[in-house]
Scaffold this active site. Structure first.
Site, PDB file in Angstrom:
ATOM      1  N   HIS A  18       0.864  -1.192   0.000  1.00  0.00           N
ATOM      2  CA  HIS A  18       0.000   0.000   0.000  1.00  0.00           C
ATOM      3  C   HIS A  18       0.894   1.233   0.000  1.00  0.00           C
ATOM      4  CE1 HIS A  18      -3.225   2.724   1.696  1.00  0.00           C
ATOM      5  NE2 HIS A  18      -3.875   2.073   0.750  1.00  0.00           N
ATOM      6  N   GLY A  19       1.907   1.216  -0.914  1.00  0.00           N
ATOM      7  CA  GLY A  19       2.836   2.342  -1.017  1.00  0.00           C
ATOM      8  C   GLY A  19       2.391   3.290  -2.114  1.00  0.00           C
ATOM      9  N   VAL A  21       2.315   3.125  -5.373  1.00  0.00           N
ATOM     10  CA  VAL A  21       1.445   2.581  -6.423  1.00  0.00           C
ATOM     11  C   VAL A  21       0.231   1.876  -5.818  1.00  0.00           C
ATOM     12  CG1 VAL A  21       1.348   1.145  -8.492  1.00  0.00           C
ATOM     13  CG2 VAL A  21       3.493   2.280  -7.896  1.00  0.00           C
ATOM     14  N   VAL A  40     -15.727  -4.865 -16.926  1.00  0.00           N
ATOM     15  CA  VAL A  40     -15.261  -6.255 -16.825  1.00  0.00           C
ATOM     16  C   VAL A  40     -16.405  -7.242 -17.029  1.00  0.00           C
ATOM     17  CG1 VAL A  40     -14.274  -7.969 -15.235  1.00  0.00           C
ATOM     18  CG2 VAL A  40     -13.411  -5.640 -15.224  1.00  0.00           C
ATOM     19  N   LYS A 112       9.571  -5.357 -11.656  1.00  0.00           N
ATOM     20  CA  LYS A 112      10.572  -5.677 -12.700  1.00  0.00           C
ATOM     21  C   LYS A 112      11.791  -6.367 -12.138  1.00  0.00           C
ATOM     22  CE  LYS A 112      10.406  -1.439 -11.216  1.00  0.00           C
ATOM     23  NZ  LYS A 112      10.064  -0.071 -11.521  1.00  0.00           N
ATOM     24  N   GLY A 141       6.293   2.400 -16.552  1.00  0.00           N
ATOM     25  CA  GLY A 141       5.084   2.893 -15.878  1.00  0.00           C
ATOM     26  C   GLY A 141       3.837   2.798 -16.725  1.00  0.00           C
ATOM     27  N   ILE A 143       3.185   3.681 -19.710  1.00  0.00           N
ATOM     28  CA  ILE A 143       3.288   3.493 -21.167  1.00  0.00           C
ATOM     29  C   ILE A 143       2.987   2.047 -21.542  1.00  0.00           C
ATOM     30  CG2 ILE A 143       4.799   3.657 -23.175  1.00  0.00           C
ATOM     31  CD1 ILE A 143       6.549   5.599 -21.626  1.00  0.00           C
ATOM     32  N   GLY A 194       7.453  10.110  -5.508  1.00  0.00           N
ATOM     33  CA  GLY A 194       7.033   8.701  -5.633  1.00  0.00           C
ATOM     34  C   GLY A 194       7.573   8.006  -6.864  1.00  0.00           C
ATOM     35  N   LYS A 212      14.414  -3.653 -16.571  1.00  0.00           N
ATOM     36  CA  LYS A 212      13.451  -3.377 -17.649  1.00  0.00           C
ATOM     37  C   LYS A 212      14.030  -3.791 -19.004  1.00  0.00           C
ATOM     38  CE  LYS A 212      11.363   0.366 -15.013  1.00  0.00           C
ATOM     39  NZ  LYS A 212      11.511   1.783 -14.630  1.00  0.00           N
TER      40      LYS A 212
HETATM   41  N1  NAI Z   1       6.751   4.031  -7.939  1.00  0.00           N
HETATM   42  C1  NAI Z   1       6.781   3.906  -9.254  1.00  0.00           C
HETATM   43  O1  NAI Z   1       6.819   4.893  -9.984  1.00  0.00           O
HETATM   44  C2  NAI Z   1       6.750   2.562  -9.885  1.00  0.00           C
HETATM   45  C3  NAI Z   1       6.864   1.407  -9.156  1.00  0.00           C
HETATM   46  N2  NAI Z   1       6.837   0.192  -9.775  1.00  0.00           N
HETATM   47  C4  NAI Z   1       6.957  -1.033  -9.001  1.00  0.00           C
HETATM   48  O2  NAI Z   1       5.794  -1.193  -8.201  1.00  0.00           O
HETATM   49  C5  NAI Z   1       6.140  -1.840  -6.987  1.00  0.00           C
HETATM   50  C6  NAI Z   1       5.729  -0.966  -5.821  1.00  0.00           C
HETATM   51  O3  NAI Z   1       6.413   0.267  -5.924  1.00  0.00           O
HETATM   52  P1  NAI Z   1       6.065   1.501  -4.957  1.00  0.00           P
HETATM   53  O4  NAI Z   1       4.613   1.549  -4.677  1.00  0.00           O
HETATM   54  O5  NAI Z   1       6.742   2.681  -5.557  1.00  0.00           O
HETATM   55  O6  NAI Z   1       6.865   1.068  -3.658  1.00  0.00           O
HETATM   56  P2  NAI Z   1       6.659   1.582  -2.161  1.00  0.00           P
HETATM   57  O7  NAI Z   1       7.924   1.338  -1.463  1.00  0.00           O
HETATM   58  O8  NAI Z   1       6.061   2.965  -2.163  1.00  0.00           O
HETATM   59  O9  NAI Z   1       5.529   0.589  -1.625  1.00  0.00           O
HETATM   60  C7  NAI Z   1       5.754  -0.762  -1.307  1.00  0.00           C
HETATM   61  C8  NAI Z   1       4.911  -1.077  -0.109  1.00  0.00           C
HETATM   62  O10 NAI Z   1       4.989  -2.476   0.179  1.00  0.00           O
HETATM   63  C9  NAI Z   1       5.030  -2.609   1.583  1.00  0.00           C
HETATM   64  N3  NAI Z   1       5.613  -3.906   1.944  1.00  0.00           N
HETATM   65  C10 NAI Z   1       6.916  -4.250   1.972  1.00  0.00           C
HETATM   66  N4  NAI Z   1       7.048  -5.524   2.372  1.00  0.00           N
HETATM   67  C11 NAI Z   1       5.799  -5.983   2.596  1.00  0.00           C
HETATM   68  C12 NAI Z   1       5.279  -7.236   3.039  1.00  0.00           C
HETATM   69  N5  NAI Z   1       6.081  -8.259   3.312  1.00  0.00           N
HETATM   70  N6  NAI Z   1       3.938  -7.372   3.144  1.00  0.00           N
HETATM   71  C13 NAI Z   1       3.125  -6.345   2.856  1.00  0.00           C
HETATM   72  N7  NAI Z   1       3.559  -5.127   2.438  1.00  0.00           N
HETATM   73  C14 NAI Z   1       4.891  -4.962   2.322  1.00  0.00           C
HETATM   74  C15 NAI Z   1       5.864  -1.429   2.060  1.00  0.00           C
HETATM   75  O11 NAI Z   1       5.616  -1.136   3.401  1.00  0.00           O
HETATM   76  C16 NAI Z   1       5.384  -0.323   1.121  1.00  0.00           C
HETATM   77  O12 NAI Z   1       4.297   0.395   1.656  1.00  0.00           O
HETATM   78  C17 NAI Z   1       7.658  -2.108  -7.068  1.00  0.00           C
HETATM   79  O13 NAI Z   1       7.849  -3.397  -7.597  1.00  0.00           O
HETATM   80  C18 NAI Z   1       8.132  -1.058  -8.046  1.00  0.00           C
HETATM   81  O14 NAI Z   1       9.305  -1.442  -8.702  1.00  0.00           O
HETATM   82  C19 NAI Z   1       6.677   0.057 -11.118  1.00  0.00           C
HETATM   83  C20 NAI Z   1       6.557   1.168 -11.899  1.00  0.00           C
HETATM   84  C21 NAI Z   1       6.616   2.513 -11.358  1.00  0.00           C
HETATM   85  N1  LIG Z   2      11.792   3.837  -9.960  1.00  0.00           N
HETATM   86  C1  LIG Z   2      11.247   3.645 -11.261  1.00  0.00           C
HETATM   87  C2  LIG Z   2       9.768   3.523 -11.166  1.00  0.00           C
HETATM   88  C3  LIG Z   2       9.165   2.983 -12.367  1.00  0.00           C
HETATM   89  O1  LIG Z   2       9.474   1.938 -12.878  1.00  0.00           O
HETATM   90  C4  LIG Z   2      11.599   4.824 -12.147  1.00  0.00           C
HETATM   91  O2  LIG Z   2      12.091   5.830 -11.629  1.00  0.00           O
HETATM   92  O3  LIG Z   2      11.392   4.726 -13.357  1.00  0.00           O
HETATM   93 NA    NA Z   3       4.223   0.015 -19.000  1.00  0.00          NA
END
Ligand code: NAI
Ligand SMILES: N[C@@H](CC=O)C(=O)O
Ligand code: NA
Length: 437
Positions: A18-19, A21, A40, A112, A141, A143, A194, A212
């Site tokens: 619940h971060g 994304v 859906v 990824k 992201g 795209i 973020g 990626k």
């Molecule tokens: N932030 C971005 O722009 C993008 C992120 N992603 C991917 O999406 C995924 C999530 O990224 P974000 O939301 O940015 O990360 P984030 O760090 O903001 O959120 C991850 C959340 O997972 C929680 N977490 C960690 N371990 C856990 C567990 N064992 N059980 C339950 N919750 C747990 C953390 O407390 C945190 O709130 C990652 O794989 C990231 O690479 C992909 C594309 C873009």
């Molecule tokens: N940390 C990544 C998030 C998306 O994949 C980035 O900055 O592109």
């Molecule tokens: Na994409």
């Protein structure tokens, strides 16, 4: 046969993380519940949200009773139709995804790092379970690029995929170029917005872009490419001096992922490193956390995909798109395209990569330097395209731009240059993309 109205069908969705994304995905799932149900043909009911720590002050758009710190208990409870994994990292994400598939759920992920390290295990588990593993959010992201490679271009022959696939590093390089902002300040801003990974080393050292690149190369060339196969250099070595030097040549510095196939189609390669590109190159105008990916294929020719590459809301768009696809598949009791790595092309290392180079040398300011330097290039069959001297006396510097050469030949040349008595230092070596320099 009469169809069941969507109101009477429900698909149960579990969200892990619940971060940046995950919270945005949850917000949109709740806000748009009725509209998504129409699209859906079934309601998507959020039945659990796994978090790492229970926090009494956490504000949620859903009943806080859905929060749990037992992610494994949630994915294995037996009635989940779709698991959305947005925790990131390798473990426990891998075990959770595998357990979800084994328990009969389809999976949507943006992870990824996990796919590039151990995609083979995950795809095999999905195929065995007859369930979907969708991951549009994992590359660039919002795209759409995974689906075009996986489906739209599945009948074509992709030759090259090249682009800016990390928002954080593009944001930092853009800030350093346009406002002269420092590296640390720009990174802190990217984290606040973020874009950055939980550990931003993944972004600035190029691991995220390399993951990626591995995913893109695997899809494009029907060959398994893992992160270990990708040559990786990040942006921590990029200095204000590189940016100024690029500017002097009418260029900007960008971190690119480059995946290509040899002309005979026998081998492929993937690399991530900073490059200088001319300011009139389409990738030069990609600003902030935007990403852009070029795909070159035999029949389609050149395609360009452009848009927000990071951030909670843009990434949630990609996650929800996948969620709707796997939900529809669940209703039809089918699964989407499986991984196809039948081509098994050889994956080459960086030594075979062919590109152009910008090399800056601190040299003694005296007669004969230029010819000794030119000889080192000639002996390694690296052809020089342009050379110019900057500064005089103790500040004398030679800047050399080469024609296309292999990385192995260039590395050998640099070693030889370092041994020349009149070369005080090879102060920078950066690859160059694009024509016109
Ligand atoms: N932030 C971005 O722009 C993008 C992120 N992603 C991917 O999406 C995924 C999530 O990224 P974000 O939301 O940015 O990360 P984030 O760090 O903001 O959120 C991850 C959340 O997972 C929680 N977490 C960690 N371990 C856990 C567990 N064992 N059980 C339950 N919750 C747990 C953390 O407390 C945190 O709130 C990652 O794989 C990231 O690479 C992909 C594309 C873009
Ligand atoms: N940390 C990544 C998030 C998306 O994949 C980035 O900055 O592109
Ligand atoms: Na994409």
């Amino acid at each position: 046969m009469t169809s069941t109205p969507y109101e009477t069908r429900t698909l149960r969705v579990a969200l892990l993380g619940h971060g940046a994304v995950g919270s945005e995905v949850a917000r949109l799932l709740i806000r748009d519940a009725d509209e998504l149900a129409q699209r859906v043909g079934a309601r998507l009911e959020l039945v659990g949200v796994a978090v790492s720590r229970a926090r009494a002050d956490r504000e949620t758009p859903f009943d806080p009773a859905l929060l749990t710190t037992d992610a494994m208990g949630l994915v294995t409870r037996g009635d989940i139709d779709v698991v959305i994994e947005l925790i990131g990292g390798i473990e426990p994400a891998r075990s959770l995804v595998l357990a979800a598939l084994e328990s009969g759920a389809s999976v949507v992920t943006g992870n990824k790092a996990l796919l590039a390290e151990d995609g083979a295990t995950l795809f095999a588990a999905a195929e065995k379970a007859g369930r979907d593993l969708y991951y549009e959010a994992a590359v660039a992201g919002a795209i759409p690029i995974v689906r075009p490679l996986r489906e739209s271009l599945a009948g074509d022959h992709v030759r090259r995929v090249l682009g800016i696939v990390n928002g954080t590093t593009n944001f930092i390089l853009d800030a350093m170029t346009t406002t002269g902002q420092g590296f640390d300040e720009a990174l802190a801003e990217a984290q606040r917005l973020g874009f950055a990974e939980a550990d931003p080393t993944a972004d600035v050292e190029g691991f995220d872009a390399a993951s990626k690149a591995a995913i893109l190369a695997s899809l494009a060339f029907h060959t398994r490419v893992t992160i270990d196969d990708v040559h990786r250099e990040g942006i921590t070595g990029v200095t204000a001096e590189h940016i100024r030097s690029a500017d002097d040549m009418g260029c900007v510095v960008k971190l690119l992922a480059i995946c290509d196939q040899s002309e005979d189609g026998v081998s492929v390669a993937a690399r991530v490193h900073p490059v200088m590109i001319p300011k009139d190159h389409p990738l030069a105008s990609v600003r902030g956390a935007y990403n852009a990916v070029f795909v070159e294929s035999e029949s389609a020719g050149q395609l360009m995909f452009y848009g927000p590459g990071a951030g909670g809301a843009p990434t949630a768009s990609a996650v929800l798109g996948d969620l709707l696809s796997v939900a529809r598949n669940r209703l039809l009791e089918v699964s989407g395209p499986a991984e196809r790595t039948h081509a098994r092309r050889e994956v080459l290392g960086i030594g075979d990569a062919r590109t152009r180079y910008h090399i800056a040398l601190d040299v003694d300011d005296k007669a004969g330097v230029l010819s000794s330097v030119a000889l080192a290039f000639a002996e390694n069959e690296v052809s020089i395209s342009a050379v110019r001297q900057e500064g005089h006396g103790d500040d004398a510097q030679l800047v050399v731009i080469t024609h296309t050469a292999t990385d192995a030949a260039l590395s050998h040349t640099v070693r030889q240059l370092r041994d020349l008595p009149m070369v005080r230092d090879v102060s920078s070596v950066m690859r160059v993309e694009g024509e016109g320099l």
